[in-house]
Design a protein around this motif. Structure first.
Motif, PDB file in Angstrom:
ATOM      1  N   ILE A   1       0.822  -1.214   0.000  1.00 43.19           N
ATOM      2  CA  ILE A   1       0.000   0.000   0.000  1.00 43.19           C
ATOM      3  C   ILE A   1       0.859   1.269   0.000  1.00 43.19           C
ATOM      4  CG2 ILE A   1      -1.718   1.327   1.284  1.00 43.19           C
ATOM      5  CD1 ILE A   1      -2.830  -1.169  -0.065  1.00 43.19           C
ATOM      6  N   LEU A   2       1.849   1.329   0.871  1.00 44.33           N
ATOM      7  CA  LEU A   2       2.690   2.526   0.954  1.00 44.33           C
ATOM      8  C   LEU A   2       3.535   2.690  -0.307  1.00 44.33           C
ATOM      9  CD1 LEU A   2       3.709   4.951   2.529  1.00 44.33           C
ATOM     10  CD2 LEU A   2       5.392   3.455   3.641  1.00 44.33           C
ATOM     11  N   LYS A   3       4.073   1.608  -0.794  1.00 42.02           N
ATOM     12  CA  LYS A   3       4.891   1.670  -2.013  1.00 42.02           C
ATOM     13  C   LYS A   3       4.089   2.263  -3.167  1.00 42.02           C
ATOM     14  CE  LYS A   3       7.606  -1.128  -5.223  1.00 42.02           C
ATOM     15  NZ  LYS A   3       8.116  -2.480  -5.553  1.00 42.02           N
ATOM     16  N   LYS A   4       2.856   1.792  -3.330  1.00 46.45           N
ATOM     17  CA  LYS A   4       2.007   2.310  -4.405  1.00 46.45           C
ATOM     18  C   LYS A   4       1.691   3.781  -4.199  1.00 46.45           C
ATOM     19  CE  LYS A   4      -0.174  -2.152  -5.448  1.00 46.45           C
ATOM     20  NZ  LYS A   4      -1.430  -2.953  -5.407  1.00 46.45           N
ATOM     21  N   ALA A   5       1.506   4.171  -2.940  1.00 49.53           N
ATOM     22  CA  ALA A   5       1.169   5.561  -2.643  1.00 49.53           C
ATOM     23  C   ALA A   5       2.312   6.510  -2.994  1.00 49.53           C
ATOM     24  CB  ALA A   5       0.818   5.701  -1.165  1.00 49.53           C
ATOM     25  N   LEU A   6       3.556   6.021  -2.882  1.00 49.21           N
ATOM     26  CA  LEU A   6       4.718   6.873  -3.118  1.00 49.21           C
ATOM     27  C   LEU A   6       5.175   6.899  -4.576  1.00 49.21           C
ATOM     28  CD1 LEU A   6       6.905   5.916  -0.008  1.00 49.21           C
ATOM     29  CD2 LEU A   6       5.544   7.985  -0.325  1.00 49.21           C
ATOM     30  N   GLU A   7       4.666   5.985  -5.378  1.00 47.00           N
ATOM     31  CA  GLU A   7       5.153   5.849  -6.746  1.00 47.00           C
ATOM     32  C   GLU A   7       5.020   7.132  -7.565  1.00 47.00           C
ATOM     33  OE1 GLU A   7       3.149   2.487  -8.401  1.00 47.00           O
ATOM     34  OE2 GLU A   7       4.606   1.046  -7.603  1.00 47.00           O
ATOM     35  N   SER A   8       3.939   7.857  -7.384  1.00 51.66           N
ATOM     36  CA  SER A   8       3.695   9.029  -8.220  1.00 51.66           C
ATOM     37  C   SER A   8       4.593  10.216  -7.874  1.00 51.66           C
ATOM     38  CB  SER A   8       2.222   9.450  -8.122  1.00 51.66           C
ATOM     39  OG  SER A   8       1.900   9.851  -6.799  1.00 51.66           O
ATOM     40  N   VAL A   9       5.256  10.182  -6.713  1.00 54.62           N
ATOM     41  CA  VAL A   9       6.103  11.314  -6.331  1.00 54.62           C
ATOM     42  C   VAL A   9       7.574  10.935  -6.174  1.00 54.62           C
ATOM     43  CG1 VAL A   9       4.211  12.525  -5.191  1.00 54.62           C
ATOM     44  CG2 VAL A   9       5.652  10.963  -3.858  1.00 54.62           C
ATOM     45  N   LYS A  10       7.899   9.668  -6.356  1.00 52.44           N
ATOM     46  CA  LYS A  10       9.273   9.230  -6.102  1.00 52.44           C
ATOM     47  C   LYS A  10      10.279   9.950  -6.994  1.00 52.44           C
ATOM     48  CE  LYS A  10      12.037   5.166  -5.118  1.00 52.44           C
ATOM     49  NZ  LYS A  10      12.090   3.712  -4.930  1.00 52.44           N
TER      50      LYS A  10
ATOM     51  N   ASP B   1      14.938  13.628  -4.286  1.00 48.35           N
ATOM     52  CA  ASP B   1      16.213  12.906  -4.275  1.00 48.35           C
ATOM     53  C   ASP B   1      16.186  11.796  -3.228  1.00 48.35           C
ATOM     54  OD1 ASP B   1      17.720  14.591  -6.219  1.00 48.35           O
ATOM     55  OD2 ASP B   1      17.386  16.137  -4.698  1.00 48.35           O
ATOM     56  N   TYR B   2      15.519  12.081  -2.100  1.00 47.56           N
ATOM     57  CA  TYR B   2      15.416  11.103  -1.022  1.00 47.56           C
ATOM     58  C   TYR B   2      14.015  11.130  -0.423  1.00 47.56           C
ATOM     59  CZ  TYR B   2      20.533  10.827  -1.018  1.00 47.56           C
ATOM     60  OH  TYR B   2      21.850  10.646  -1.370  1.00 47.56           O
ATOM     61  N   ILE B   3      13.516   9.940  -0.118  1.00 45.97           N
ATOM     62  CA  ILE B   3      12.285   9.804   0.651  1.00 45.97           C
ATOM     63  C   ILE B   3      12.644   9.024   1.910  1.00 45.97           C
ATOM     64  CG2 ILE B   3       9.957   8.820   0.749  1.00 45.97           C
ATOM     65  CD1 ILE B   3       9.765   9.168  -2.261  1.00 45.97           C
ATOM     66  N   LEU B   4      12.378   9.611   3.074  1.00 40.70           N
ATOM     67  CA  LEU B   4      12.724   8.992   4.351  1.00 40.70           C
ATOM     68  C   LEU B   4      11.450   8.631   5.104  1.00 40.70           C
ATOM     69  CD1 LEU B   4      15.594  11.393   5.543  1.00 40.70           C
ATOM     70  CD2 LEU B   4      15.705   9.490   3.915  1.00 40.70           C
ATOM     71  N   ILE B   5      11.331   7.363   5.463  1.00 36.66           N
ATOM     72  CA  ILE B   5      10.119   6.861   6.105  1.00 36.66           C
ATOM     73  C   ILE B   5      10.396   6.530   7.569  1.00 36.66           C
ATOM     74  CG2 ILE B   5       8.325   5.086   6.050  1.00 36.66           C
ATOM     75  CD1 ILE B   5       9.084   4.619   3.086  1.00 36.66           C
ATOM     76  N   ASP B   6       9.579   7.075   8.447  1.00 40.40           N
ATOM     77  CA  ASP B   6       9.667   6.771   9.877  1.00 40.40           C
ATOM     78  C   ASP B   6       8.537   5.831  10.242  1.00 40.40           C
ATOM     79  OD1 ASP B   6      10.565   6.872  12.513  1.00 40.40           O
ATOM     80  OD2 ASP B   6       9.253   8.554  13.007  1.00 40.40           O
ATOM     81  N   CYS B   7       8.883   4.649  10.767  1.00 37.18           N
ATOM     82  CA  CYS B   7       7.891   3.618  11.074  1.00 37.18           C
ATOM     83  C   CYS B   7       7.686   3.458  12.575  1.00 37.18           C
ATOM     84  CB  CYS B   7       8.342   2.279  10.476  1.00 37.18           C
ATOM     85  SG  CYS B   7       8.216   2.201   8.688  1.00 37.18           S
TER      86      CYS B   7
ATOM     87  N   VAL C   1       8.899  -2.664   2.436  1.00 36.44           N
ATOM     88  CA  VAL C   1       8.570  -2.973   1.040  1.00 36.44           C
ATOM     89  C   VAL C   1       8.729  -1.748   0.150  1.00 36.44           C
ATOM     90  CG1 VAL C   1       6.712  -3.701  -0.517  1.00 36.44           C
ATOM     91  CG2 VAL C   1       7.035  -4.869   1.669  1.00 36.44           C
ATOM     92  N   ALA C   2       8.452  -0.572   0.678  1.00 37.32           N
ATOM     93  CA  ALA C   2       8.508   0.656  -0.111  1.00 37.32           C
ATOM     94  C   ALA C   2       9.920   1.201  -0.277  1.00 37.32           C
ATOM     95  CB  ALA C   2       7.617   1.722   0.520  1.00 37.32           C
ATOM     96  N   SER C   3      10.891   0.625   0.429  1.00 34.00           N
ATOM     97  CA  SER C   3      12.211   1.247   0.520  1.00 34.00           C
ATOM     98  C   SER C   3      13.297   0.505  -0.250  1.00 34.00           C
ATOM     99  CB  SER C   3      12.626   1.358   1.997  1.00 34.00           C
ATOM    100  OG  SER C   3      11.708   2.160   2.710  1.00 34.00           O
ATOM    101  N   ASP C   4      14.348   1.257  -0.536  1.00 30.46           N
ATOM    102  CA  ASP C   4      15.556   0.697  -1.136  1.00 30.46           C
ATOM    103  C   ASP C   4      16.563   0.322  -0.059  1.00 30.46           C
ATOM    104  OD1 ASP C   4      14.677   1.412  -3.877  1.00 30.46           O
ATOM    105  OD2 ASP C   4      15.010   3.463  -3.178  1.00 30.46           O
ATOM    106  N   TYR C   5      16.532   1.081   1.038  1.00 26.08           N
ATOM    107  CA  TYR C   5      17.504   0.890   2.109  1.00 26.08           C
ATOM    108  C   TYR C   5      16.830   0.992   3.470  1.00 26.08           C
ATOM    109  CZ  TYR C   5      20.890   2.016  -1.587  1.00 26.08           C
ATOM    110  OH  TYR C   5      21.620   2.038  -2.750  1.00 26.08           O
TER     111      TYR C   5
END
Length: 255
Positions: free
Chosen positions: A105-114, A118-124, A137-141
């Protein structure tokens, strides 16, 4: 295409949110465009940049009530933006359980703005539940803050490798560990030094998994969130600020 990093640790109070907001702010200060995503119902990342939990945010995006482009908020730091969290996200754990493809769900939500950052930082959240799974799932690192205390160390190594390996084998083959960062270090205590020694010994064959920068205990770091700004906008000269600046440069170099 922007690089997405998730900050995760199953234990709370280890400096995860503090690390996410300050690394993000210093990366932005280096001329990069950064999007913070508050994916924790507590909303501490949002309040750390002066945003309240009453506005629409990531919950409205993942439940298709709002487009993500419409809820991105500009912070006081040039180049730093955020998608906030609010209390509605606390119910998302239950809502997502029976949803097909819930981990994407989160990965799909971020696709349109990725591509816009330069960086997207997710706090879980401090758990390994469905929200944190979405972050992986949404992250590279993944960056793992580790508090220099015994209880923060318990189960940590098992969590790190087993969880990431499971994610890599199932839903996100490209996920990599960017590194472990020691936080809340107190050079006056033997315990802090023992924790660092134990972790370094554990990863003796893979020293690259540890960031060189160690974040100290610093009162200015704890004060900054109450003023709604990252540490570089609150007190750029304190030891905590200087440490997070060095860490941000390491992150840029690694990812």
């Amino acid at each position: 295409m922007g690089k997405t990093i998730v900050f995760a640790n199953q234990k709370g109070g280890v400096g995860k949110t503090t690390t996410a907001v300050n690394v993000g702010s210093y990366i932005a200060a280096e001329g990069k465009k950064v999007l913070l995503v508050d994916f924790d119902p507590q909303g501490n990342l949002s309040s750390s940049v002066g945003c309240n939990n009453k506005q629409d945010g990531i919950y409205e995006v993942i439940t298709d009530k709002r487009n993500i482009e419409d809820v991105i908020v500009k912070t006081d730091q040039e180049g730093l933006f955020i998608v906030t969290s609010n209390l509605n996200l606390s119910g998302a754990t239950i809502e997502l359980v029976d949803m097909e493809g819930r981990e994407f769900i989160l990965k799909k939500a971020l696709e349109s703005v990725k591509d816009n950052f330069d960086y997207i930082l997710i706090d879980c959240p401090p758990s390994l539940g469905v929200l944190t799974l979405n972050g992986f799932v949404a992250s590279d690192y993944v960056i793992v803050p580790l508090q220099c205390e015994f209880f923060a160390l318990e189960g940590f190594i098992t969590m790190l490798f087993q969880t990431v390996k499971r994610i890599q084998q199932t839903v996100n083959k490209k996920l990599k560990i960017a590194g472990i960062v020691f936080t809340m270090y107190d050079s006056r205590t033997r315990l802090s030094n023992e924790v660092i020694h134990k972790v370094k010994s554990t990863f003796a064959s893979h020293p690259e998994i540890l960031f060189q920068t160690i974040i100290p205990r610093n009162i200015r770091l704890t004060e900054a969130p109450s003023h709604g700004v990252p540490i570089n906008l609150y007190d750029n000269s304190c030891v905590g600020a200087k440490s997070y600046y060095k860490l941000a440069l390491e992150v840029i170099d690694r990812v």
